[in-house]
Design an enzyme around this catalytic site. Sequence first.
Site, PDB file in Angstrom:
ATOM      1  N   THR A  32       0.831  -1.313  -0.134  1.00 43.95           N
ATOM      2  CA  THR A  32       0.045  -0.162   0.078  1.00 43.95           C
ATOM      3  C   THR A  32       0.873   1.346   0.108  1.00 43.95           C
ATOM      4  O   THR A  32       0.383   2.316  -0.622  1.00 43.95           O
ATOM      5  CB  THR A  32      -0.856  -0.004   1.213  1.00 43.95           C
ATOM      6  OG1 THR A  32      -1.856  -1.026   1.078  1.00 43.95           O
ATOM      7  CG2 THR A  32      -1.722   1.179   1.489  1.00 43.95           C
TER       8      THR A  32
ATOM      9  N   TYR B 217      -7.621   0.339  -3.512  1.00 45.56           N
ATOM     10  CA  TYR B 217      -6.798   0.904  -4.219  1.00 45.56           C
ATOM     11  C   TYR B 217      -5.830  -0.101  -5.094  1.00 45.56           C
ATOM     12  O   TYR B 217      -6.049  -1.164  -4.992  1.00 45.56           O
ATOM     13  CB  TYR B 217      -5.821   1.987  -3.388  1.00 45.56           C
ATOM     14  CG  TYR B 217      -5.676   1.366  -2.090  1.00 45.56           C
ATOM     15  CD1 TYR B 217      -4.358   0.533  -1.958  1.00 45.56           C
ATOM     16  CD2 TYR B 217      -6.436   1.654  -0.814  1.00 45.56           C
ATOM     17  CE1 TYR B 217      -4.174   0.030  -0.836  1.00 45.56           C
ATOM     18  CE2 TYR B 217      -6.174   0.841   0.226  1.00 45.56           C
ATOM     19  CZ  TYR B 217      -4.873   0.011   0.269  1.00 45.56           C
ATOM     20  OH  TYR B 217      -4.485  -0.679   1.434  1.00 45.56           O
TER      21      TYR B 217
ATOM     22  N   SER C 149       1.354  -7.796  -0.680  1.00 42.21           N
ATOM     23  CA  SER C 149       2.056  -8.827   0.324  1.00 42.21           C
ATOM     24  C   SER C 149       1.306 -10.035   0.234  1.00 42.21           C
ATOM     25  O   SER C 149       1.798 -11.058   0.619  1.00 42.21           O
ATOM     26  CB  SER C 149       2.428  -8.220   1.509  1.00 42.21           C
ATOM     27  OG  SER C 149       1.307  -7.981   2.303  1.00 42.21           O
TER      28      SER C 149
ATOM     29  N   THR D  16       1.543  -4.359   4.215  1.00 37.88           N
ATOM     30  CA  THR D  16       1.311  -4.664   5.764  1.00 37.88           C
ATOM     31  C   THR D  16       0.704  -5.978   5.946  1.00 37.88           C
ATOM     32  O   THR D  16       0.690  -6.607   7.145  1.00 37.88           O
ATOM     33  CB  THR D  16       0.399  -3.468   6.351  1.00 37.88           C
ATOM     34  OG1 THR D  16      -0.764  -3.505   5.739  1.00 37.88           O
ATOM     35  CG2 THR D  16       1.077  -2.247   6.168  1.00 37.88           C
ATOM     36  N   ASP D  17      -0.223  -6.597   4.987  1.00 43.46           N
ATOM     37  CA  ASP D  17      -0.905  -7.679   5.164  1.00 43.46           C
ATOM     38  C   ASP D  17      -0.100  -9.054   5.702  1.00 43.46           C
ATOM     39  O   ASP D  17      -0.432  -9.746   6.677  1.00 43.46           O
ATOM     40  CB  ASP D  17      -1.572  -8.311   3.965  1.00 43.46           C
ATOM     41  CG  ASP D  17      -2.710  -7.226   3.707  1.00 43.46           C
ATOM     42  OD1 ASP D  17      -3.153  -6.311   4.465  1.00 43.46           O
ATOM     43  OD2 ASP D  17      -3.430  -7.388   2.707  1.00 43.46           O
TER      44      ASP D  17
ATOM     45  N   LYS E 126      -0.073  -7.483  12.957  1.00 42.61           N
ATOM     46  CA  LYS E 126      -1.020  -6.423  12.401  1.00 42.61           C
ATOM     47  C   LYS E 126      -2.386  -6.875  13.076  1.00 42.61           C
ATOM     48  O   LYS E 126      -2.917  -7.953  13.125  1.00 42.61           O
ATOM     49  CB  LYS E 126      -1.308  -6.818  10.820  1.00 42.61           C
ATOM     50  CG  LYS E 126      -2.147  -5.735  10.358  1.00 42.61           C
ATOM     51  CD  LYS E 126      -2.196  -5.726   8.902  1.00 42.61           C
ATOM     52  CE  LYS E 126      -3.060  -4.760   8.156  1.00 42.61           C
ATOM     53  NZ  LYS E 126      -2.999  -4.642   6.794  1.00 42.61           N
TER      54      LYS E 126
ATOM     55  N   GLU F 272       3.846 -25.850  26.738  1.00 39.79           N
ATOM     56  CA  GLU F 272       3.941 -27.345  26.528  1.00 39.79           C
ATOM     57  C   GLU F 272       3.037 -28.209  27.293  1.00 39.79           C
ATOM     58  O   GLU F 272       2.883 -27.670  28.566  1.00 39.79           O
ATOM     59  CB  GLU F 272       5.159 -27.640  26.713  1.00 39.79           C
ATOM     60  CG  GLU F 272       6.291 -27.324  25.749  1.00 39.79           C
ATOM     61  CD  GLU F 272       7.746 -27.676  26.035  1.00 39.79           C
ATOM     62  OE1 GLU F 272       7.917 -28.487  26.789  1.00 39.79           O
ATOM     63  OE2 GLU F 272       8.565 -27.224  25.485  1.00 39.79           O
TER      64      GLU F 272
HETATM   65  C1  SIN Z   1      -0.999  -3.098   2.620  1.00 43.34           C
HETATM   66  O1  SIN Z   1      -0.035  -2.693   2.189  1.00 43.34           O
HETATM   67  O2  SIN Z   1      -1.409  -2.183   3.629  1.00 43.34           O
HETATM   68  C2  SIN Z   1      -2.062  -4.123   2.280  1.00 43.34           C
HETATM   69  C3  SIN Z   1      -1.747  -4.604   0.961  1.00 43.34           C
HETATM   70  C4  SIN Z   1      -0.581  -5.312   1.101  1.00 43.34           C
HETATM   71  O3  SIN Z   1      -0.326  -6.045   2.196  1.00 43.34           O
HETATM   72  O4  SIN Z   1       0.499  -5.577   0.296  1.00 43.34           O
END
Ligand code: SIN
Length: 336
Positions: free
Chosen positions: A22, A36, A68, A101-102, A174, A292
């Site tokens: 992103t 987007y 990602s 971020t994913d 996340k 464990e």
């Molecule tokens: C992001 O970057 O926030 C979402 C899409 C991705 O992980 O590429």
Amino acid sequence: MISSSRTPNTLRRVVILGVGGTIAASAASATQTHDYKLTGTLDTVLKQVPQLSEIANISSEQVANVASHEIDNAVLLRLARRVNEHLADPTVNGVVVTHGTDTLEETAYFLHLVVKSGKPVVVTGAMRPSSALSADGPLNLYNAVRVAISEDASGMGVLVVLDERVVSARDVMKSHTSATDAFRASDSVELGALSGGKVRFAAFPLRKHTCSTSFDLTAVETFPQVDIVYGYQNAGTHFFSAAIEAGARGIVFAATGNGSLSEAAKAGALLAREHGVAVVRSSRVAAGAVSECADDARYDTIAADTLNPPKARILLMLGLAHAMDTAALRRAFGIY
Ligand code: SIN
């Protein structure tokens, strides 16, 4: 490739590696923060942060340009190799990776285990596209470079910097689908914070990472398949069977609670072990450890400690690629 033009000899040298996400994406309008497209590249991102050349001697490289959730093991391997190659250059002081971020936490933890250098490595990204009102990417990138030039960041392993927080790659998660403060430590153990252009560290990661792991990618070309099976009410054993039939060498069970095995999951674990498939018990709960327990002896499973399922998958994949047996894997989950 870009280079800083301002007093490069007096500034620390940081290589920025672009992977996509992103931070390089844009939408049709400034108020659109979802739906987007990945329209830009690392160069587009760098043009938004000319201030970087005032604090570091920057060079850059696009290693991949994908969302990602499309990252596969080949991209992970290529990225890790480039990070190690750049850090081996004595003129390079640190590396920053811009990433979606994913799955950022998976890549960051992978690098945390396989980078062979004590120099700072910082992974960052953005929750809002570059076209958005209050896009968070530019400041996140600026802060990531600030951390990468900080001598205090040496020896800490891979760090994740977003929204003025510094979190160890091992603990970062996340935790929100869209908020800019989505990246938190799973048990609230943040290493530091940024404000007023200054990094303030408050803690040091104690688990083994980077140079102190036994992982070495030199001879690794591919990774064994490791799948995640999710635990829920009324679940059967069929996802275990499907993973085994599809060729998995390891299964991470995203169990309920403290890694509880339902009767169906116990049958799935036994089936997996009969086929020589390693089984790790992690948890679908966002915080806390999987301890464990007696079931580990009964079903020959491995407790994931505080690693969430995607990160347990990364460690299991690396362990299996390095021919670790169950005892060695148990040790790895206790120390990494
Ligand atoms: C992001 O970057 O926030 C979402 C899409 C991705 O992980 O590429």
